[in-house]
Design an enzyme around this catalytic site. Structure first.
Site, short mmCIF file in Angstrom:
data_model
loop_
_atom_site.label_atom_id
_atom_site.label_comp_id
_atom_site.label_asym_id
_atom_site.label_seq_id
_atom_site.Cartn_x
_atom_site.Cartn_y
_atom_site.Cartn_z
N GLN A 1 -20.37 -4.03 -47.74
CA GLN A 1 -19.69 -3.15 -48.69
C GLN A 1 -19.90 -3.60 -50.12
OE1 GLN A 1 -15.54 -2.51 -47.90
NE2 GLN A 1 -15.90 -1.55 -45.94
N GLY B 1 -21.66 -5.82 -52.03
CA GLY B 1 -22.96 -5.75 -52.69
C GLY B 1 -23.76 -7.04 -52.62
N HIS C 1 -12.72 -13.04 -43.36
CA HIS C 1 -12.54 -12.23 -44.56
C HIS C 1 -11.04 -11.99 -44.72
CE1 HIS C 1 -12.84 -9.16 -47.59
NE2 HIS C 1 -14.14 -9.36 -47.67
N ARG D 1 -12.79 -17.24 -50.61
CA ARG D 1 -12.23 -16.62 -49.41
C ARG D 1 -11.43 -17.53 -48.51
NH1 ARG D 1 -17.09 -12.74 -47.62
NH2 ARG D 1 -16.78 -11.47 -49.46
N HIS E 1 -15.63 -12.90 -40.00
CA HIS E 1 -16.52 -12.07 -40.82
C HIS E 1 -17.95 -12.60 -40.88
CE1 HIS E 1 -17.52 -9.34 -44.07
NE2 HIS E 1 -17.84 -10.33 -44.87
N GLU F 1 -28.33 -14.08 -41.25
CA GLU F 1 -27.06 -14.72 -40.85
C GLU F 1 -27.21 -15.69 -39.68
OE1 GLU F 1 -23.74 -12.05 -40.87
OE2 GLU F 1 -22.44 -13.50 -39.86
P1 FAD Z 1 -27.99 -7.99 -38.99
O1 FAD Z 1 -28.03 -7.06 -40.12
O2 FAD Z 1 -26.71 -8.14 -38.29
O3 FAD Z 1 -29.09 -7.53 -37.94
C1 FAD Z 1 -29.16 -8.13 -36.67
C2 FAD Z 1 -30.23 -7.45 -35.83
O4 FAD Z 1 -30.56 -8.26 -34.72
C3 FAD Z 1 -29.81 -6.10 -35.27
O5 FAD Z 1 -30.90 -5.22 -35.39
C4 FAD Z 1 -29.58 -6.39 -33.79
O6 FAD Z 1 -29.81 -5.30 -32.93
C5 FAD Z 1 -30.63 -7.46 -33.56
N1 FAD Z 1 -30.35 -8.30 -32.40
C6 FAD Z 1 -29.36 -9.21 -32.27
N2 FAD Z 1 -29.45 -9.78 -31.05
C7 FAD Z 1 -30.50 -9.20 -30.42
C8 FAD Z 1 -31.07 -9.36 -29.13
N3 FAD Z 1 -30.59 -10.20 -28.21
N4 FAD Z 1 -32.14 -8.59 -28.81
C9 FAD Z 1 -32.63 -7.69 -29.70
N5 FAD Z 1 -32.13 -7.51 -30.93
C10 FAD Z 1 -31.08 -8.26 -31.27
N6 FAD Z 1 -22.93 -9.73 -47.25
C11 FAD Z 1 -23.19 -9.61 -48.57
O7 FAD Z 1 -24.02 -10.34 -49.12
N7 FAD Z 1 -22.56 -8.64 -49.30
C12 FAD Z 1 -21.65 -7.79 -48.76
O8 FAD Z 1 -21.12 -6.94 -49.44
C13 FAD Z 1 -21.34 -7.93 -47.39
N8 FAD Z 1 -20.41 -7.14 -46.81
C14 FAD Z 1 -20.21 -7.22 -45.46
C15 FAD Z 1 -19.33 -6.33 -44.85
C16 FAD Z 1 -19.18 -6.34 -43.47
C17 FAD Z 1 -18.22 -5.37 -42.82
C18 FAD Z 1 -19.91 -7.27 -42.68
C19 FAD Z 1 -19.76 -7.29 -41.20
C20 FAD Z 1 -20.76 -8.17 -43.30
C21 FAD Z 1 -20.93 -8.16 -44.68
N9 FAD Z 1 -21.80 -9.04 -45.31
C22 FAD Z 1 -22.04 -8.91 -46.64
C23 FAD Z 1 -22.62 -9.96 -44.54
C24 FAD Z 1 -24.01 -9.34 -44.35
O9 FAD Z 1 -23.89 -7.96 -44.16
C25 FAD Z 1 -24.74 -9.94 -43.17
O10 FAD Z 1 -24.64 -11.33 -43.19
C26 FAD Z 1 -26.21 -9.55 -43.20
O11 FAD Z 1 -26.33 -8.16 -43.31
C27 FAD Z 1 -26.89 -10.05 -41.95
O12 FAD Z 1 -28.19 -9.50 -41.93
P2 FAD Z 1 -29.18 -9.93 -40.78
O13 FAD Z 1 -30.44 -9.20 -41.02
O14 FAD Z 1 -29.23 -11.40 -40.68
O15 FAD Z 1 -28.49 -9.43 -39.41
C1 SIN Z 2 -16.92 -7.69 -49.24
O1 SIN Z 2 -17.38 -6.66 -49.69
O2 SIN Z 2 -15.78 -8.10 -49.49
C2 SIN Z 2 -17.78 -8.52 -48.36
C3 SIN Z 2 -18.74 -9.24 -49.17
C4 SIN Z 2 -19.40 -10.32 -48.39
O3 SIN Z 2 -19.09 -10.54 -47.23
O4 SIN Z 2 -20.23 -10.99 -48.99
#
Ligand code: FAD
Ligand code: SIN
Length: 535
Positions: A47, A49, A243, A290, A351, A375
Site C-alpha cells: 500500500q 509505497g 504491522h 513499527r 506482516h 522477502e
Molecule cells: P511476493 O510478491 O510475495 O511473490 C511471491 C511469489 O512466489 C508469488 O508469485 C507466489 O506464487 C510464488 N511462490 C511462493 N511459493 C511458491 C511455490 N512453492 N511454488 C511456486 N511459486 C511460489 N513493502 C514496501 O516496501 N512498501 C509497502 O508499501 C508495502 N506494503 C505492504 C502491504 C501488505 C498488505 C503486505 C502484505 C506487504 C507489504 N509490503 C510493502 C511488503 C512487500 O509487499 C513484500 O515484501 C514484497 O512485495 C515481496 O515481494 P516478493 O517478490 O519477494 O514476493
Molecule cells: C504500509 O503501507 O504501511 C506498509 C508499508 C511496508 O510494509 O513497508
C-alpha cells in the site's frame, strides 16, 4: 522441462529479475513459475509505497541510510544498506519506464509520503494501492517478451541437489548445487521435473504462519523451507515484523492493511478511552518505528482488555484522505465505518519476515547456482527490524544484482557443462490420495495458534520452550502424513509452515537479548527494564 533460467515467484523480485534476463538473452527462454495466478503475490497488496531519495533539497542518501540503520537496531549490514539506498532510485526509474505511475502534486513533482522511522518524506506511491500498480506494470512489460514462459498454478515442492542423486548432503557440504526443481502441476496433479542452469527463488514471505496476518494465502515461506531442507543457510528468522495497524475484523483472514501512510498524513492512535497513547511510549509518537508502535498497541490492548485500539482520522482533511486513500476509504465504508465520523478499529498483524535465505551482496545463496531475492531472502538490509517501504526497494535492487551476477555465472556453467545427465523423476510410489483433509486443516490451525500465542510480539523463554515442544509433535505427525500421502499444495504448505515456525522459534530461543522485533521479557536491558511497558 529444461531451461537455462528458472524463476520461482511472480512478485516484484521474481519479475524484476526475469525481465532483465529475458531482455539480455532474447534467444533463451526464461521460465517463471507461480503457485496460483500471476498477480497473487504480497507485492500486489503493498500500500504505502517505495522509499527512495528523490528530494535533493531536504533529503540525502545519508539520511535514508541512518533511518534504515536505526530501525535495524544494530544488526543491519552497513554495506548492503548503502548499496540499496544508493542504487534504489535508479531501479525506481526503471519501473517508471515500464509504465508504473506514481502520484504527483500540483507542481508536477512526485508527491512523497512519510512513514514510521523515516526522517523525511521519501515514499513514492500510487494512491494506497502502490503494489497493485507495480505488479501491473511488471506483468505488462513481461507480456511484451515472447521468451518468458510464465507458468501459473504450479507448486514448487523442492529444489533438486546432489541429495537426489544419492549423495550424502549435510550442512557442512561445501558444494551443494541446485540443478532445478520438482514441481506439482496443480491442474494435472502430476509432479514434474524442471532442470535449470540457474534458479532464482523469489517466493515471498511467511505471514501465514500466524493466525492474524496482512499476507495473502500464498505467503507460506516455501522458499525458506526448501532451502532449509536442502541444507542451505537461513538466518534471522526470529525477526518477524508485526504491522501495527491492520483493520480489526473478527474472524477475517488475511487482515486488510491500514497503511502507515495514514499516520504519516496525521492519523492518531487512540485507546478505548479515546486517549492518544503513543506519546507515553516514544517521542516520535505515532510515527515511531513499527516494532515500538506494535508493542505499544499490544500493551494498550492487554492493559485495557480490548481486542483492538483505534486509528483516528476524523480530524483529517477528508477530501485529501479520500484522494490519497481511496481503497481504505472504500473498504471502511463497506463494513459500515465512515472515517470522517468514526475511528477505525486496528490491531497488529504479522506482516513481514526480515530474515530468510542468507545471501551475499549479489544475491547468491549458500547453494551453488541458486539465487534468492525479495522477502524470502536475508540480504542484511533490514537487520532486526525493517524500515517501512524498504522492501519493494530491496527486491528491485537485488533483482538487478542477481541478474548482473547471473551473466558471469552462466558463462562459467556453460564452460563447465555442470548438469548431471540423469536426474531422477519424482517418486510417488507407496503414497495414496489424502483421505482426511481435516488432518491438514486442523494441524494448520494448531500451528497458527501456537505461533500467535507463544511467539508473537512479546515473547518469554517459557513460551518459546512450550512452542517448540508443540511444534515437534506437529512436525512428526505431518512428516508421517507426507511420507504416506500423494503431495498436494495444502500438504506442502503445511509442511513448509511448520519448518518456518520451527526456524522462528529456534532463532528466538537462540537470541538471548531483546532487539528490534524480537522482544523477550526474560532478556531486557537495564533501560528496557526501567521503561518496561509489558504488563
Ligand atoms: P511476493 O510478491 O510475495 O511473490 C511471491 C511469489 O512466489 C508469488 O508469485 C507466489 O506464487 C510464488 N511462490 C511462493 N511459493 C511458491 C511455490 N512453492 N511454488 C511456486 N511459486 C511460489 N513493502 C514496501 O516496501 N512498501 C509497502 O508499501 C508495502 N506494503 C505492504 C502491504 C501488505 C498488505 C503486505 C502484505 C506487504 C507489504 N509490503 C510493502 C511488503 C512487500 O509487499 C513484500 O515484501 C514484497 O512485495 C515481496 O515481494 P516478493 O517478490 O519477494 O514476493
Ligand atoms: C504500509 O503501507 O504501511 C506498509 C508499508 C511496508 O510494509 O513497508
Amino acid at each position: 522441462m529444461e531451461t537455462d533460467f528458472l524463476v520461482i515467484g511472480s512478485g516484484v523480485a521474481g519479475l524484476t529479475y526475469a525481465l532483465k534476463m529475458a531482455k539480455h538473452f532474447p534467444d533463451k527462454q526464461v521460465i517463471v513459475i507461480t503457485k496460483t495466478s500471476a498477480d497473487e503475490t504480497n507485492t500486489k497488496y503493498a500500500q504505502g509505497g517505495i522509499a527512495g531519495v528523490w528530494d535533493d533539497e531536504n533529503d540525502s542518501y545519508d539520511k535514508h541510510i541512518d533511518d534504515t540503520l536505526i530501525a535495524g537496531d544494530g544488526l543491519c549490514n552497513e554495506k548492503i544498506v548503502e548499496i540499496v539506498v544508493k542504487e534504489g532510485p535508479e531501479r525506481i526509474k526503471e519501473i517508471i519506464e515500464y509504465g508504473a505511475r506514481f502520484d504527483k502534486d500540483e507542481s508536477g513533482e512526485y508527491s512523497l509520503g512519510k512513514e514510521g522511522g523515516h526522517s523525511e518524506n521519501r515514499i513514492l506511491h500510487h494512491k494506497d494501492v502502490t503494489g497493485l500498480e507495480i505488479e501491473r506494470a511488471l506483468l505488462n512489460e513481461l507480456g511484451k517478451l515472447p521468451n518468458i514462459n510464465l507458468i501459473k498454478h504450479c507448486f514448487v515442492i523442492d529444489i533438486i541437489t546432489q541429495h537426489h542423486l544419492g549423495y550424502l548432503v549435510t550442512k557442512s557440504t561445501t558444494d551443494i548445487t541446485c540443478y532445478g526443481v520438482y514441481v506439482l502441476n496443480v491442474n494435472s496433479n502430476q509432479v514434474e521435473k524442471i532442470t535449470s542452469k540457474i534458479t532464482l527463488l523469489a517466493t515471498g514471505g511467511n505471514g501465514q504462519v500466524y493466525r492474524t496476518t496482512t499476507n495473502p494465502r500464498i505467503a507460506t515461506g516455501d522458499g525458506v523451507a526448501m532451502v532449509y531442507r536442502a541444507k542451505g543457510r537461513i538466518e534471522n528468522m526470529e525477526f518477524i515484523q508485526f504491522h501495527p495497524t491492520a483493520l480489526f475484523e473478527s474472524g477475517v483472514s488475511p487482515s486488510f492493511l491500514i497503511t502507515e501512510a495514514v499516520r504519516g498524513d496525521g492519523g492518531i492512535l487512540r485507546n478505548k478511552d479515546g486517549d492518544a497513547f503513543m506519546e507515553q511510549y516514544d517521542h516520535r509518537k505515532d510515527l515511531a518505528p513499527r516494532d515500538i508502535v506494535a508493542r505499544a498497541i499490544d500493551n494498550e490492548m492487554k492493559r485495557t482488555g480490548t481486542e483492538h485500539v483505534f486509528l483516528d482520522c476524523t480530524h483529517m482533511d477528508q477530501k485529501k484522505f479520500i484522494h490519497h486513500f481511496p481503497n481504505i476509504n472504500e473498504k471502511c465504508l463497506s463494513i459500515g465505518i465512515d472515517v470522517s465520523k468514526q475511528m477505525i478499529p486496528v490491531a497488529p498483524a504479522a506482516h513481514y519476515s526480515c530474515g530468510g535465505i542468507k545471501t551475499d551482496e549479489m544475491g547468491r545463496t549458500s547453494i551453488k547456482h541458486l539465487y534468492a531475492c525479495g522477502e524470502c531472502a536475508s540480504t542484511g538490509l533490514h537487520g532486526a527490524n525493517r524500515l517501512a517501504s524498504n522492501s519493494l526497494l530491496e527486491a528491485m535492487v537485488f533483482g538487478e544484482r542477481c541478474f548482473l551476477d547471473s551473466l558471469l555465472l552462466i558463462e562459467t556453467i556453460n564452460k563447465e557443462n555442470h548438469l548431471p545427465t540423469e536426474l531422477p523423476d519424482w517418486i510417488a510410489k507407496g503414497t495414496t490420495a489424502p483421505k482426511e483433509m481435516i488432518l491438514i486443516t486442523q494441524t494448520r490451525k494448531e500451528l497458527e495458534q501456537i505461533m500467535s500465542d507463544y511467539v508473537g510480539i512479546v515473547r518469554t523463554d517459557v513460551r518459546l520452550r512450550r512452542a517448540m515442544r508443540r511444534l515437534d509433535l506437529l512436525y512428526e505427525e505431518t512428516e508421517e502424513l507426507y511420507r504416506a500421502t500423494k503431495v498436494s499444495p495444502q500438504l506442502c504448505e503445511l509442511r513448509n509452515l511448520i519448518t518456518v515456525g520451527y526456524l522462528i522459534v529456534k532463532g528466538a530461543e537462540f537470541r538471548k537479548e531483546s532487539r528490534g522485533l524480537h522482544y523477550n521479557t526474560d532478556h531486557l536491558s537495564k533501560s528496557e527494564l526501567l521503561q518496561n511497558i509489558v504488563l
